[in-house]
Design a protein around this motif. Structure first.
Motif, PDB file in Angstrom:
ATOM      1  N   HIS A  50       0.656  -1.252  -0.050  1.00 11.85           N
ATOM      2  CA  HIS A  50       0.174  -0.062  -0.030  1.00 11.85           C
ATOM      3  C   HIS A  50       0.908   1.209  -0.123  1.00 11.85           C
ATOM      4  CE1 HIS A  50      -3.598  -2.470   0.881  1.00 11.85           C
ATOM      5  NE2 HIS A  50      -2.826  -3.023   2.036  1.00 11.85           N
ATOM      6  N   ARG A  52       1.047   5.121   0.845  1.00 10.70           N
ATOM      7  CA  ARG A  52       0.199   5.905   1.820  1.00 10.70           C
ATOM      8  C   ARG A  52       0.265   7.501   1.554  1.00 10.70           C
ATOM      9  NH1 ARG A  52      -2.606   1.922   3.967  1.00 10.70           N
ATOM     10  NH2 ARG A  52      -1.477   0.198   5.430  1.00 10.70           N
ATOM     11  N   SER A 104      -2.948   0.700  -4.227  1.00 10.91           N
ATOM     12  CA  SER A 104      -2.564  -0.598  -3.453  1.00 10.91           C
ATOM     13  C   SER A 104      -2.582  -1.837  -4.511  1.00 10.91           C
ATOM     14  CB  SER A 104      -3.966  -1.157  -2.723  1.00 10.91           C
ATOM     15  OG  SER A 104      -4.012  -0.203  -1.656  1.00 10.91           O
ATOM     16  N   THR A 124      -6.432   4.941   3.846  1.00 10.37           N
ATOM     17  CA  THR A 124      -5.702   4.010   4.449  1.00 10.37           C
ATOM     18  C   THR A 124      -6.562   2.974   5.124  1.00 10.37           C
ATOM     19  OG1 THR A 124      -3.777   5.590   4.840  1.00 10.37           O
ATOM     20  CG2 THR A 124      -3.952   3.561   6.300  1.00 10.37           C
ATOM     21  N   GLN A 145      -7.715   0.589   2.489  1.00 10.54           N
ATOM     22  CA  GLN A 145      -6.726  -0.160   1.917  1.00 10.54           C
ATOM     23  C   GLN A 145      -6.321  -1.523   3.049  1.00 10.54           C
ATOM     24  OE1 GLN A 145      -3.773   3.034   1.865  1.00 10.54           O
ATOM     25  NE2 GLN A 145      -3.459   2.502  -0.367  1.00 10.54           N
ATOM     26  N   ASP A 146      -6.268  -0.946   4.329  1.00  8.11           N
ATOM     27  CA  ASP A 146      -6.076  -2.058   5.204  1.00  8.11           C
ATOM     28  C   ASP A 146      -7.056  -3.237   5.269  1.00  8.11           C
ATOM     29  OD1 ASP A 146      -3.651  -0.970   5.730  1.00  8.11           O
ATOM     30  OD2 ASP A 146      -4.546   0.208   7.454  1.00  8.11           O
TER      31      ASP A 146
END
Length: 434
Positions: free
Chosen positions: A46, A48, A67, A158, A161-162
């Motif tokens: 990813h 950031r 990503s 973020t 993405q996680d």
């Protein structure tokens, strides 16, 4: 030109996307690329932040946060989980070893709800409760893009993405990776070795077997290094020339790659459109366009996902150079379902260019841009900052050198896809006009 030399030129165009693509795959799993750290096969890397000049990747965008995942399906199927993204545009693009776009997951293709998908290797014949992404080669890149309005939007991106998850159905499985090559070779000889070994490991579609057979003489032990070096040099030069003289139509100075990524005929899966409208049926044209697409915009989407229009010149045909000032006037907003932007790149690398205000693209989501009272938007491109307040708010800085512009239109409307949209010309103006 001998028959073998002519064949070698065609072979360079044929194998260039495979070699360049897998070199980038290798970068991602070993050293990372720019803001995307290195991660092993079958896991996400990813970024950031939005891309900048330090992200040395051809025609990287500055609109979305990346990503990325490099998949090796030699260990069997993978399950992909995606989060709900609300009203935020995102796309996960699946690209095989030959740069074919084989599937899409995201806003346009599958919607913004949370979901799970099964990614399976070539030849897989099992059953799944989830939608299936059928891979055409064991190596596949997931090119993920989340729309981002700027630094203040990064924390929200973020979190999304996680929530992207990749899991192997067989946790004990091992993967093959990329076949080894002799890294001590010079660039020209290395190219041909990679072309040979990687094409054997990741076969092209069987429909192209007759074409591939024409290239078999290149791998003969009777071919010496001098020939290989000469063929490589010729191929590089011909591809650079082809990038300036491709098949794409030109509108008001913009070369619009509506069909630049339509070279995949055989592996159109989830989220793609399997229609002749989106296929380059002429084999010779298809191979050339695929190489051009890789050179100018590796991992670009089909036009129905995003349209890329590029300008090397102003509307008169004069090259874009930093000593001049240019104006682009949008009488109204482009017809897109998501958003649009213009990004500036250097030449010949096609990287983002450092500038004093850290602005690498400008578009409908750029903070502080000013529209005219009639709703139009005037963008100024120049090396020096404009003195007029509105022009400065709408300023895209240029380098003191030649440059290239790319207009991106995400989820384009039918007027763009049917070529009736009027692209705003890039016009050279005097500094006093801005």
């Amino acid at each position: 030109m001998s028959a073998l030399t002519e064949t070698a030129a065609a072979a360079y165009f044929y194998y260039y996307p495979l070699v360049e693509n897998l070199r980038q795959v290798e970068r991602y799993v070993t050293t990372g690329v720019g803001s995307n750290p290195a991660t092993p096969f079958n896991s996400f890397s990813h970024a950031r932040k939005l891309a900048g000049p330090e992200d040395t990747f051809v025609t990287i965008n500055n609109d979305t946060v990346y990503s990325m995942a490099q998949l090796d399906l030699s260990g069997g199927p993978l399950r992909l989980d995606v989060p709900a993204t609300g009203d935020r545009y995102y796309v996960l693009q699946f690209v095989d070893a030959w740069t074919n776009n084989i599937a899409y997951v995201g806003t346009r293709a599958t919607g913004n709800e949370a979901g799970s998908f099964l990614i399976v290797p070539p030849g897989w014949t099992g059953e799944s409760e989830h939608p299936v992404v059928q891979a055409s080669t064991d190596i596949v890149s997931i090119v993920g893009r989340f729309a981002c309005t700027g630094p203040g939007d990064i924390p929200a991106v973020t979190k999304l993405q996680d929530l992207l998850i990749l899991e192997s159905l067989d946790p004990a499985a091992t993967v093959n990776g990329l076949p080894a090559v002799d890294v001590n070779l010079t660039d020209d000889l290395l190219f041909w070795q990679q072309a040979h070994r990687w094409s054997q490991a990741f076969p092209a579609p069987t429909a192209e077997s007759a074409l591939i057979e024409q290239f078999s003489g290149l791998w003969s032990p009777d071919v010496d290094s001098d020939d290989l070096r000469a063929w490589y040099a010729d191929g590089v030069a011909e591809l650079e020339d082809a990038t300036k003289h491709g098949q794409a139509p030109v509108f008001n100075g913009w070369t619009v790659g509506l069909h630049l990524f339509d070279y995949n005929l055989y592996n159109l899966g989830l989220g793609t459109i399997d229609d002749d409208r989106w296929k380059i049926l002429d084999e010779k044209v298809r191979i050339v366009e695929r190489a051009i697409a890789c050179r100018l915009g590796l991992w670009g989407n089909h036009a129905y996902e995003a349209v890329y229009a590029q300008a090397f010149t102003d509307v008169t045909g004069a090259p874009l150079i930093g000593e001049n000032t240019y104006l682009i006037n949008f009488p109204e907003k482009p017809p897109v379902g998501a958003f649009w932007s213009i990004t500036l790149y250097d030449i010949p690398r096609y990287y983002l260019v450092d500038n004093p205000i850290d602005r690498y693209s400008i578009g409908d989501r750029t903070a502080g841009i000013r529209y005219e009272t009639d709703g139009s938007l005037r963008i100024t491109i120049s090396k020096d900052a404009p003195t007029d307040a509105t022009a400065r708010a709408n300023w895209l800085p240029s380098p003191d050198a030649a440059f290239r512009l790319v207009l991106r239109l995400y989820m384009p409307g039918e007027a763009i896809l049917d070529e009736t949209y009027s692209y705003p010309p890039v016009e050279r103006v005097s500094n006093q006009d801005t």
